[in-house]
Design a protein around this motif. Structure first.
Motif, mmCIF file in Angstrom:
data_model
loop_
_atom_site.group_PDB
_atom_site.id
_atom_site.type_symbol
_atom_site.label_atom_id
_atom_site.label_comp_id
_atom_site.label_asym_id
_atom_site.label_seq_id
_atom_site.Cartn_x
_atom_site.Cartn_y
_atom_site.Cartn_z
ATOM 1 N N ASP A 136 1.288 -1.563 -0.095
ATOM 2 C CA ASP A 136 0.159 -0.317 -0.294
ATOM 3 C C ASP A 136 0.560 1.382 -0.189
ATOM 4 O O ASP A 136 0.654 2.246 0.916
ATOM 5 N N ARG A 137 2.376 1.216 -0.560
ATOM 6 C CA ARG A 137 2.629 2.572 -0.798
ATOM 7 C C ARG A 137 3.708 2.443 0.600
ATOM 8 O O ARG A 137 3.495 3.419 0.409
ATOM 9 N N GLN A 138 3.707 1.866 1.884
ATOM 10 C CA GLN A 138 4.310 1.890 2.956
ATOM 11 C C GLN A 138 5.278 0.825 2.622
ATOM 12 O O GLN A 138 5.552 -0.087 1.995
ATOM 13 N N LEU A 139 6.952 1.334 3.065
ATOM 14 C CA LEU A 139 7.637 0.693 3.734
ATOM 15 C C LEU A 139 8.239 0.653 5.188
ATOM 16 O O LEU A 139 7.312 1.386 5.880
ATOM 17 N N THR A 140 8.221 -1.076 5.487
ATOM 18 C CA THR A 140 8.404 -1.631 7.110
ATOM 19 C C THR A 140 9.370 -2.189 7.083
ATOM 20 O O THR A 140 9.790 -3.202 5.919
ATOM 21 N N GLN A 141 10.427 -1.683 7.905
ATOM 22 C CA GLN A 141 11.393 -2.651 8.048
ATOM 23 C C GLN A 141 10.846 -3.884 8.573
ATOM 24 O O GLN A 141 10.557 -3.796 9.831
ATOM 25 N N THR A 142 11.709 -5.388 8.231
ATOM 26 C CA THR A 142 11.728 -6.341 9.062
ATOM 27 C C THR A 142 12.529 -7.046 8.937
ATOM 28 O O THR A 142 12.694 -7.908 9.419
ATOM 29 N N SER A 143 13.615 -6.345 8.881
ATOM 30 C CA SER A 143 14.543 -7.852 8.415
ATOM 31 C C SER A 143 16.186 -6.376 8.443
ATOM 32 O O SER A 143 16.490 -5.981 7.733
ATOM 33 N N GLN A 144 17.129 -7.398 9.075
ATOM 34 C CA GLN A 144 18.544 -6.354 8.862
ATOM 35 C C GLN A 144 20.098 -7.673 9.199
ATOM 36 O O GLN A 144 19.544 -8.163 10.084
ATOM 37 N N VAL A 145 21.125 -7.942 7.863
ATOM 38 C CA VAL A 145 21.637 -8.512 8.013
ATOM 39 C C VAL A 145 23.135 -7.483 8.761
ATOM 40 O O VAL A 145 23.374 -6.524 8.057
ATOM 41 N N LYS A 146 23.851 -7.973 10.079
ATOM 42 C CA LYS A 146 24.583 -6.909 9.919
ATOM 43 C C LYS A 146 26.382 -8.068 9.274
ATOM 44 O O LYS A 146 26.808 -8.632 9.688
ATOM 45 N N LEU A 147 27.090 -6.799 8.547
ATOM 46 C CA LEU A 147 28.382 -7.248 8.636
ATOM 47 C C LEU A 147 29.863 -7.255 9.242
ATOM 48 O O LEU A 147 29.300 -6.262 10.232
ATOM 49 N N GLU A 148 30.396 -7.133 9.017
ATOM 50 C CA GLU A 148 31.837 -7.229 9.692
ATOM 51 C C GLU A 148 32.080 -6.057 9.415
ATOM 52 O O GLU A 148 31.703 -5.098 8.813
ATOM 53 N N ALA A 149 33.163 -5.468 10.666
ATOM 54 C CA ALA A 149 33.270 -3.716 10.507
ATOM 55 C C ALA A 149 33.933 -3.254 9.095
ATOM 56 O O ALA A 149 34.852 -4.250 8.611
ATOM 57 N N LYS A 150 33.463 -2.281 9.141
ATOM 58 C CA LYS A 150 34.338 -2.153 7.871
ATOM 59 C C LYS A 150 33.820 -2.669 6.443
ATOM 60 O O LYS A 150 35.355 -2.560 5.406
ATOM 61 N N ALA A 151 33.365 -2.969 6.078
ATOM 62 C CA ALA A 151 32.911 -4.313 4.912
ATOM 63 C C ALA A 151 32.422 -3.246 4.257
ATOM 64 O O ALA A 151 32.644 -3.011 2.530
ATOM 65 N N GLU A 152 31.348 -2.164 4.479
ATOM 66 C CA GLU A 152 31.105 -0.684 3.553
ATOM 67 C C GLU A 152 30.307 -1.356 2.404
ATOM 68 O O GLU A 152 30.894 -1.032 1.372
ATOM 69 N N PRO A 153 29.013 -1.589 2.526
ATOM 70 C CA PRO A 153 28.219 -2.546 1.423
ATOM 71 C C PRO A 153 27.776 -1.532 0.304
ATOM 72 O O PRO A 153 27.160 -0.590 0.682
ATOM 73 N N ARG A 154 28.634 -1.387 0.072
ATOM 74 C CA ARG A 154 28.147 0.177 -1.931
ATOM 75 C C ARG A 154 26.647 -0.098 -1.916
ATOM 76 O O ARG A 154 26.192 1.163 -2.920
ATOM 77 N N ASP A 155 27.008 -1.178 -2.902
ATOM 78 C CA ASP A 155 25.757 -1.594 -3.321
ATOM 79 C C ASP A 155 24.573 -3.191 -3.474
ATOM 80 O O ASP A 155 25.731 -3.834 -2.878
ATOM 81 N N VAL A 156 23.569 -3.168 -3.235
ATOM 82 C CA VAL A 156 23.389 -4.568 -3.401
ATOM 83 C C VAL A 156 22.340 -5.359 -5.275
ATOM 84 O O VAL A 156 21.332 -4.153 -4.997
ATOM 85 N N ILE A 157 22.273 -6.482 -5.209
ATOM 86 C CA ILE A 157 21.539 -6.553 -6.410
ATOM 87 C C ILE A 157 20.649 -8.341 -6.000
ATOM 88 O O ILE A 157 21.021 -8.767 -5.057
ATOM 89 N N ILE A 158 19.443 -7.643 -6.166
ATOM 90 C CA ILE A 158 18.259 -9.030 -6.084
ATOM 91 C C ILE A 158 18.316 -9.965 -7.285
ATOM 92 O O ILE A 158 17.890 -9.047 -8.573
ATOM 93 N N ALA A 159 18.125 -10.916 -7.499
ATOM 94 C CA ALA A 159 18.292 -12.070 -8.302
ATOM 95 C C ALA A 159 16.394 -11.705 -8.998
ATOM 96 O O ALA A 159 16.541 -11.600 -7.880
ATOM 97 N N PRO A 160 16.711 -12.422 -10.775
ATOM 98 C CA PRO A 160 15.383 -11.713 -10.963
ATOM 99 C C PRO A 160 13.977 -13.335 -10.154
ATOM 100 O O PRO A 160 13.105 -12.392 -10.103
ATOM 101 N N ASP A 161 14.715 -13.731 -9.364
ATOM 102 C CA ASP A 161 13.713 -15.271 -8.762
ATOM 103 C C ASP A 161 13.392 -14.130 -7.333
ATOM 104 O O ASP A 161 12.267 -15.123 -7.085
ATOM 105 N N GLY A 162 13.760 -13.513 -7.168
ATOM 106 C CA GLY A 162 13.374 -12.606 -5.867
ATOM 107 C C GLY A 162 13.958 -13.118 -4.799
ATOM 108 O O GLY A 162 13.329 -13.130 -3.300
ATOM 109 N N LYS A 163 14.355 -14.197 -4.969
ATOM 110 C CA LYS A 163 14.821 -15.353 -3.367
ATOM 111 C C LYS A 163 16.113 -15.048 -2.989
ATOM 112 O O LYS A 163 16.913 -15.632 -1.620
ATOM 113 N N VAL A 164 17.045 -14.408 -4.056
ATOM 114 C CA VAL A 164 18.492 -14.480 -3.401
ATOM 115 C C VAL A 164 18.910 -12.824 -3.804
ATOM 116 O O VAL A 164 18.598 -12.209 -4.528
ATOM 117 N N ALA A 165 19.978 -12.454 -3.078
ATOM 118 C CA ALA A 165 20.825 -11.257 -3.362
ATOM 119 C C ALA A 165 22.469 -10.985 -3.012
ATOM 120 O O ALA A 165 22.638 -12.252 -2.517
#
Length: 267
Positions: free
Chosen positions: A42-71
């Motif tokens: 309904d055009r609203q965002l809800t935070q439901t989950s978060q993954v924490k990486l190692e310090a200074k990983a600095e993730p600049r981009d994230v890509i979701i696969a076409p099947d929507g099950k992997v990123a």
């Protein structure tokens, strides 16, 4: 345009990717090394989950696969790609791939088999410290092809038919108009043909402006738009499969510095 909502993601929110159904969005946090999952309803965002990486990983981009099950999260700080699993509204970490130095931006093939990733610092098979565009097999996590493209490769996008990859390269161009090299060094747009097994073959290049970043293909793959931040404009190129032809009469001037853009078929 109307602001519908403001939500909190990780510190230094940088990369954003929506799944094909526009029901899930992932956002990277370069400051706190997080990947945050938001559901969209309904055009609203809800935070439901978060993954924490190692310090200074600095993730600049994230890509979701076409099947929507992997990123895949591109970790600029520690030279890794992290595979993530999306299960409904939950995000979890699956594996880490050791790849090139400073992965910054990427895209994925329509079948989800190959990641196309730009590296500021190069890859194991290219010159150290020279920007490179690579192809990673998502099954093995290994780089199957890589090409040196020059300093600061920014965006990489695939044509809608998957036959070509376009790469915007800063190429050491100035970030301000009063720089000493403003009149002598320019960015470039490089086109590669995408072959069997993710093999890249250089096709053509074109000169750009300065500190250019975002790029998209038209739906038919015959036109490209490229954002140049110093000039504050969007450049237009025609592409016939062999040659890029700039359309200077079609330049789109912008008030502010453009930096990123997408279409439904190129992101």
């Amino acid at each position: 345009p109307k602001l519908l909502q403001t939500v909190q993601a990780g510190t230094g929110a940088t990369g954003v990717f929506l799944n094909k159904k526009a029901s899930v969005a992932l956002v990277t946090g370069t400051g706190d090394d997080t990947i945050t999952l938001f559901t969209i309803k309904d055009r609203q965002l809800t935070q439901t989950s978060q993954v924490k990486l190692e310090a200074k990983a600095e993730p600049r981009d994230v890509i979701i696969a076409p099947d929507g099950k992997v990123a895949y999260a591109l970790r600029f700080g520690d030279a890794k790609v992290t595979k993530l699993a999306i299960n409904g509204d939950q995000l979890s970490r699956v594996a880490d791939f050791d790849v090139g130095v400073q992965p910054d931006g990427g895209n994925i093939s329509a079948d989800g088999r190959y990641l196309f990733v730009n590296f500021f610092g190069g890859t194991p098979s290219t010159t150290k410290g020279v920007g490179a565009t690579s192809v990673i097999d998502t099954r093995s996590g290994k780089i199957v092809d890589a090409h040196e493209v020059g300093a600061l490769p920014e965006s990489v996008v695939l044509s809608p038919d998957g036959k070509y990859a376009a790469v915007v390269v800063g190429n050491g161009s100035a970030t301000v108009r009063n720089a000493a090299n403003y009149s002598s060094v320019f960015g470039k747009l490089s086109i590669f043909a995408v072959g069997k097994g993710g093999k890249l073959t250089p096709v053509t290049e074109a000169k750009l402006g300065h500190a250019c970043q975002g790029v998209v293909f038209s739906d038919n793959g015959k036109r490209l738009l490229v954002q140049c931040s110093v000039e504050r404009d969007i450049r237009v190129f025609d592409f016939d499969g062999k040659v890029l032809t700039e359309r200077p009469e079609a330049i789109l001037p912008m008030v502010s510095r453009p930096g990123a853009m997408v279409t439904a078929k190129t992101r």
